[in-house]
Design a protein around this motif. Structure first.
Motif, PDB file in Angstrom:
ATOM      1  N   LEU A 131       0.824  -1.204   0.000  1.00  0.00           N
ATOM      2  CA  LEU A 131       0.000   0.000   0.000  1.00  0.00           C
ATOM      3  C   LEU A 131       0.863   1.261   0.000  1.00  0.00           C
ATOM      4  O   LEU A 131       0.591   2.228  -0.723  1.00  0.00           O
ATOM      5  CB  LEU A 131      -0.926  -0.010   1.220  1.00  0.00           C
ATOM      6  CG  LEU A 131      -1.936   1.143   1.303  1.00  0.00           C
ATOM      7  CD1 LEU A 131      -2.860   1.125   0.086  1.00  0.00           C
ATOM      8  CD2 LEU A 131      -2.746   1.042   2.588  1.00  0.00           C
ATOM      9  N   MET A 132       1.936   1.253   0.799  1.00  0.00           N
ATOM     10  CA  MET A 132       2.848   2.405   0.832  1.00  0.00           C
ATOM     11  C   MET A 132       3.516   2.610  -0.520  1.00  0.00           C
ATOM     12  O   MET A 132       3.618   3.733  -1.017  1.00  0.00           O
ATOM     13  CB  MET A 132       3.899   2.191   1.916  1.00  0.00           C
ATOM     14  CG  MET A 132       3.373   2.250   3.343  1.00  0.00           C
ATOM     15  SD  MET A 132       4.653   1.876   4.562  1.00  0.00           S
ATOM     16  CE  MET A 132       5.885   3.118   4.141  1.00  0.00           C
ATOM     17  N   LEU A 133       3.961   1.517  -1.138  1.00  0.00           N
ATOM     18  CA  LEU A 133       4.608   1.637  -2.450  1.00  0.00           C
ATOM     19  C   LEU A 133       3.623   2.089  -3.516  1.00  0.00           C
ATOM     20  O   LEU A 133       3.991   2.811  -4.452  1.00  0.00           O
ATOM     21  CB  LEU A 133       5.234   0.289  -2.828  1.00  0.00           C
ATOM     22  CG  LEU A 133       6.430  -0.154  -1.970  1.00  0.00           C
ATOM     23  CD1 LEU A 133       6.847  -1.571  -2.332  1.00  0.00           C
ATOM     24  CD2 LEU A 133       7.609   0.797  -2.162  1.00  0.00           C
ATOM     25  N   LEU A 134       2.371   1.663  -3.386  1.00  0.00           N
ATOM     26  CA  LEU A 134       1.349   2.095  -4.341  1.00  0.00           C
ATOM     27  C   LEU A 134       1.110   3.594  -4.243  1.00  0.00           C
ATOM     28  O   LEU A 134       0.962   4.288  -5.258  1.00  0.00           O
ATOM     29  CB  LEU A 134       0.049   1.329  -4.077  1.00  0.00           C
ATOM     30  CG  LEU A 134      -1.075   1.519  -5.097  1.00  0.00           C
ATOM     31  CD1 LEU A 134      -0.651   0.999  -6.468  1.00  0.00           C
ATOM     32  CD2 LEU A 134      -2.344   0.811  -4.631  1.00  0.00           C
ATOM     33  N   VAL A 135       1.098   4.126  -3.016  1.00  0.00           N
ATOM     34  CA  VAL A 135       0.935   5.568  -2.828  1.00  0.00           C
ATOM     35  C   VAL A 135       2.133   6.317  -3.409  1.00  0.00           C
ATOM     36  O   VAL A 135       1.980   7.327  -4.106  1.00  0.00           O
ATOM     37  CB  VAL A 135       0.757   5.887  -1.330  1.00  0.00           C
ATOM     38  CG1 VAL A 135       0.783   7.398  -1.100  1.00  0.00           C
ATOM     39  CG2 VAL A 135      -0.548   5.297  -0.812  1.00  0.00           C
ATOM     40  N   LEU A 136       3.341   5.808  -3.135  1.00  0.00           N
ATOM     41  CA  LEU A 136       4.542   6.458  -3.658  1.00  0.00           C
ATOM     42  C   LEU A 136       4.581   6.437  -5.182  1.00  0.00           C
ATOM     43  O   LEU A 136       5.152   7.330  -5.812  1.00  0.00           O
ATOM     44  CB  LEU A 136       5.787   5.764  -3.094  1.00  0.00           C
ATOM     45  CG  LEU A 136       6.051   5.964  -1.596  1.00  0.00           C
ATOM     46  CD1 LEU A 136       7.213   5.094  -1.145  1.00  0.00           C
ATOM     47  CD2 LEU A 136       6.332   7.432  -1.305  1.00  0.00           C
ATOM     48  N   THR A 165      10.199   2.436 -10.905  1.00  0.00           N
ATOM     49  CA  THR A 165      10.951   1.857  -9.786  1.00  0.00           C
ATOM     50  C   THR A 165      10.007   1.424  -8.672  1.00  0.00           C
ATOM     51  O   THR A 165      10.154   0.342  -8.090  1.00  0.00           O
ATOM     52  CB  THR A 165      11.969   2.870  -9.246  1.00  0.00           C
ATOM     53  OG1 THR A 165      12.850   3.257 -10.304  1.00  0.00           O
ATOM     54  CG2 THR A 165      12.780   2.269  -8.107  1.00  0.00           C
ATOM     55  N   MET A 166       9.006   2.245  -8.370  1.00  0.00           N
ATOM     56  CA  MET A 166       8.025   1.902  -7.346  1.00  0.00           C
ATOM     57  C   MET A 166       7.210   0.686  -7.761  1.00  0.00           C
ATOM     58  O   MET A 166       6.867  -0.162  -6.932  1.00  0.00           O
ATOM     59  CB  MET A 166       7.088   3.091  -7.084  1.00  0.00           C
ATOM     60  CG  MET A 166       7.761   4.287  -6.422  1.00  0.00           C
ATOM     61  SD  MET A 166       8.415   3.926  -4.781  1.00  0.00           S
ATOM     62  CE  MET A 166      10.189   3.919  -5.117  1.00  0.00           C
ATOM     63  N   LEU A 167       6.902   0.602  -9.058  1.00  0.00           N
ATOM     64  CA  LEU A 167       6.157  -0.561  -9.547  1.00  0.00           C
ATOM     65  C   LEU A 167       6.967  -1.836  -9.361  1.00  0.00           C
ATOM     66  O   LEU A 167       6.446  -2.870  -8.916  1.00  0.00           O
ATOM     67  CB  LEU A 167       5.798  -0.371 -11.024  1.00  0.00           C
ATOM     68  CG  LEU A 167       5.108  -1.562 -11.706  1.00  0.00           C
ATOM     69  CD1 LEU A 167       3.779  -1.872 -11.044  1.00  0.00           C
ATOM     70  CD2 LEU A 167       4.922  -1.294 -13.206  1.00  0.00           C
ATOM     71  N   MET A 168       8.257  -1.789  -9.676  1.00  0.00           N
ATOM     72  CA  MET A 168       9.119  -2.958  -9.503  1.00  0.00           C
ATOM     73  C   MET A 168       9.229  -3.345  -8.027  1.00  0.00           C
ATOM     74  O   MET A 168       9.148  -4.522  -7.670  1.00  0.00           O
ATOM     75  CB  MET A 168      10.514  -2.672 -10.070  1.00  0.00           C
ATOM     76  CG  MET A 168      10.585  -2.563 -11.588  1.00  0.00           C
ATOM     77  SD  MET A 168      10.121  -4.101 -12.414  1.00  0.00           S
ATOM     78  CE  MET A 168       8.423  -3.714 -12.882  1.00  0.00           C
ATOM     79  N   SER A 212       8.058  -6.739  -3.481  1.00  0.00           N
ATOM     80  CA  SER A 212       7.589  -6.847  -2.097  1.00  0.00           C
ATOM     81  C   SER A 212       6.518  -7.912  -1.951  1.00  0.00           C
ATOM     82  O   SER A 212       6.504  -8.668  -0.970  1.00  0.00           O
ATOM     83  CB  SER A 212       7.056  -5.493  -1.616  1.00  0.00           C
ATOM     84  OG  SER A 212       5.846  -5.155  -2.277  1.00  0.00           O
ATOM     85  N   LEU A 213       5.611  -7.990  -2.919  1.00  0.00           N
ATOM     86  CA  LEU A 213       4.580  -9.032  -2.874  1.00  0.00           C
ATOM     87  C   LEU A 213       5.201 -10.418  -2.945  1.00  0.00           C
ATOM     88  O   LEU A 213       4.808 -11.327  -2.210  1.00  0.00           O
ATOM     89  CB  LEU A 213       3.587  -8.833  -4.022  1.00  0.00           C
ATOM     90  CG  LEU A 213       2.637  -7.642  -3.912  1.00  0.00           C
ATOM     91  CD1 LEU A 213       1.800  -7.512  -5.180  1.00  0.00           C
ATOM     92  CD2 LEU A 213       1.734  -7.796  -2.704  1.00  0.00           C
ATOM     93  N   VAL A 214       6.174 -10.587  -3.828  1.00  0.00           N
ATOM     94  CA  VAL A 214       6.829 -11.890  -3.967  1.00  0.00           C
ATOM     95  C   VAL A 214       7.556 -12.266  -2.680  1.00  0.00           C
ATOM     96  O   VAL A 214       7.439 -13.396  -2.188  1.00  0.00           O
ATOM     97  CB  VAL A 214       7.800 -11.875  -5.164  1.00  0.00           C
ATOM     98  CG1 VAL A 214       8.624 -13.155  -5.198  1.00  0.00           C
ATOM     99  CG2 VAL A 214       7.036 -11.711  -6.475  1.00  0.00           C
ATOM    100  N   VAL A 215       8.289 -11.321  -2.111  1.00  0.00           N
ATOM    101  CA  VAL A 215       9.083 -11.608  -0.909  1.00  0.00           C
ATOM    102  C   VAL A 215       8.184 -11.930   0.281  1.00  0.00           C
ATOM    103  O   VAL A 215       8.410 -12.913   1.006  1.00  0.00           O
ATOM    104  CB  VAL A 215      10.007 -10.414  -0.583  1.00  0.00           C
ATOM    105  CG1 VAL A 215      10.672 -10.604   0.781  1.00  0.00           C
ATOM    106  CG2 VAL A 215      11.067 -10.264  -1.660  1.00  0.00           C
ATOM    107  N   ILE A 216       7.143 -11.134   0.497  1.00  0.00           N
ATOM    108  CA  ILE A 216       6.275 -11.351   1.657  1.00  0.00           C
ATOM    109  C   ILE A 216       5.481 -12.642   1.511  1.00  0.00           C
ATOM    110  O   ILE A 216       5.332 -13.406   2.477  1.00  0.00           O
ATOM    111  CB  ILE A 216       5.333 -10.144   1.846  1.00  0.00           C
ATOM    112  CG1 ILE A 216       6.145  -8.884   2.124  1.00  0.00           C
ATOM    113  CG2 ILE A 216       4.361 -10.398   2.998  1.00  0.00           C
ATOM    114  CD1 ILE A 216       5.318  -7.608   2.122  1.00  0.00           C
TER     115      ILE A 216
END
Length: 342
Positions: free
Chosen positions: A242-247, A256-259, A264-268
């Motif tokens: 959610l934070m990365l989506l806002v950024l 870069t934020m999209l990547m 982050s989804l893959v890692v978590i």
């Protein structure tokens, strides 16, 4: 390649075939996907030529497409069969990165520095370069060099698909079983086989009491932190993306934020899957620590037969060993009886 792994089952059914090793199933299914990939490549490349594109060497153009399909299908299949849905997500990430990063849209010199640094590491780079040679004319042995470099990507794909997959069979089975329990998704596996490493079985046989005490102590510690790890994982799964989506919408570095969002989804998700796998594995190893010698020896026989001695007559070897031990005992008993009689 991505469409193939999304449509076809990646695991081979044992029904009507019998028992086979993991690497045999891997190459068996790959042969089918590779065959279809080659047909796709021929249709695509011949279709381009029939549409009237400029092409100095049509034969080299079609051949380059076939080599590319061979490598790409193998790579995406290896990722998908080894890491399941996470592997498919990595495949999506590769596609997103390679379209701009391999000069698929514009010359790489016109792309940002991030993509220029990434360009030499992407397989699409060498496939595109080889096709450009066939389209615009050959320069030295540049065509062959690019295809050879492209074939090098088969090495990591082979290590992922055969070596890494062998150690991920249990966690993949668990992942599919959990998906099947939702009654919303079709999965390829419905159960999880309790597969243990050879060293674990031998350790349990050699020193059962010590192994049981040590394992139960570690298991108790893990069970205490298991709920905490799950809660933190799900919290991170909500907060971080959610934070990365806002950024992504408030900064200029949108790509870069999209990547980072995808990574982050893959890692978590990987973290949560591993935690759940360890939780299930604790229960299985508890059963192993409480197992008797006969059951442990049976598991050892199965492991040896599957991994190292596929054709060795282990049962006969054990029977002969028992017979020899019995004869030795009889001989010792007769000698003692004879001494007593004397």
């Amino acid at each position: 390649g991505f469409v193939l792994v999304a449509i076809y089952k990646l695991e081979v059914d044992r029904e009507g075939i019998g028992d086979f090793k993991a690497w045999e199933g891997f190459f068996g299914r790959w042969l089918l996907l590779n065959l279809i990939g080659q047909v796709q490549a021929i249709i695509c490349c011949v279709g381009d030529i029939c549409l009237g594109i400029q092409c100095t060497s049509p034969a080299a153009f079609v051949f380059a497409g076939m080599v590319e399909s061979f490598v790409y299908v193998f790579l995406i299949y290896a990722l998908s069969v080894a890491f399941k849905h996470i592997g498919k997500a990595l495949g999506v990430l590769l596609v997103v990165l390679q379209i701009p990063g391999a000069s698929g849209l514009y010359p790489i010199q016109m792309q940002p520095g991030f993509f220029q640094a990434l360009n030499p590491w992407l397989p699409f780079t060498y496939g595109i370069n080889a096709m450009r040679e066939a389209i615009a004319g050959f320069y030295g042995n540049y065509y062959a060099q690019n295809l050879l470099v492209l074939l090098v990507y088969l090495i990591p794909a082979l290590l992922i698909g055969v070596t890494a997959r062998k150690h991920l069979l249990n966690i993949n089975s668990l992942f599919d079983r959990k998906l099947g329990e939702t009654d919303m998704m079709i999965t390829e596996r419905t159960g999880m086989k309790g597969h243990f490493r050879l060293a674990t079985i031998v350790k349990a046989i050699m020193d059962s009491d010590t192994y049981r005490e040590t394992f139960l102590a570690r298991a108790a510690g893990f069970e205490l932190v298991y709920p905490v790890l799950v809660r933190r994982g799900f919290l991170a799964l909500i907060v971080v993306p959610l934070m990365l989506l806002v950024l992504m919408f408030v900064t200029e570095a949108k790509f870069t934020m999209l990547m980072l969002w995808i990574i982050s989804l893959v890692v978590i998700c990987t973290f949560l899957i591993v935690v759940e796998y360890l939780h299930v594995r604790v229960a299985q190893k508890t059963d192993l620590s409480n197992m008797g010698k006969d059951g442990l020896y049976a598991m050892l026989d199965d492991e040896l037969r599957n991994e190292f001695l596929a054709f060795a007559p282990i049962d006969k070897m054990r029977l002969d060993k028992d017979v020899r031990a019995s004869e030795d005992a009889d001989g010792t008993g007769n000698a003692v009886a004879g001494a007593d009689a004397g």
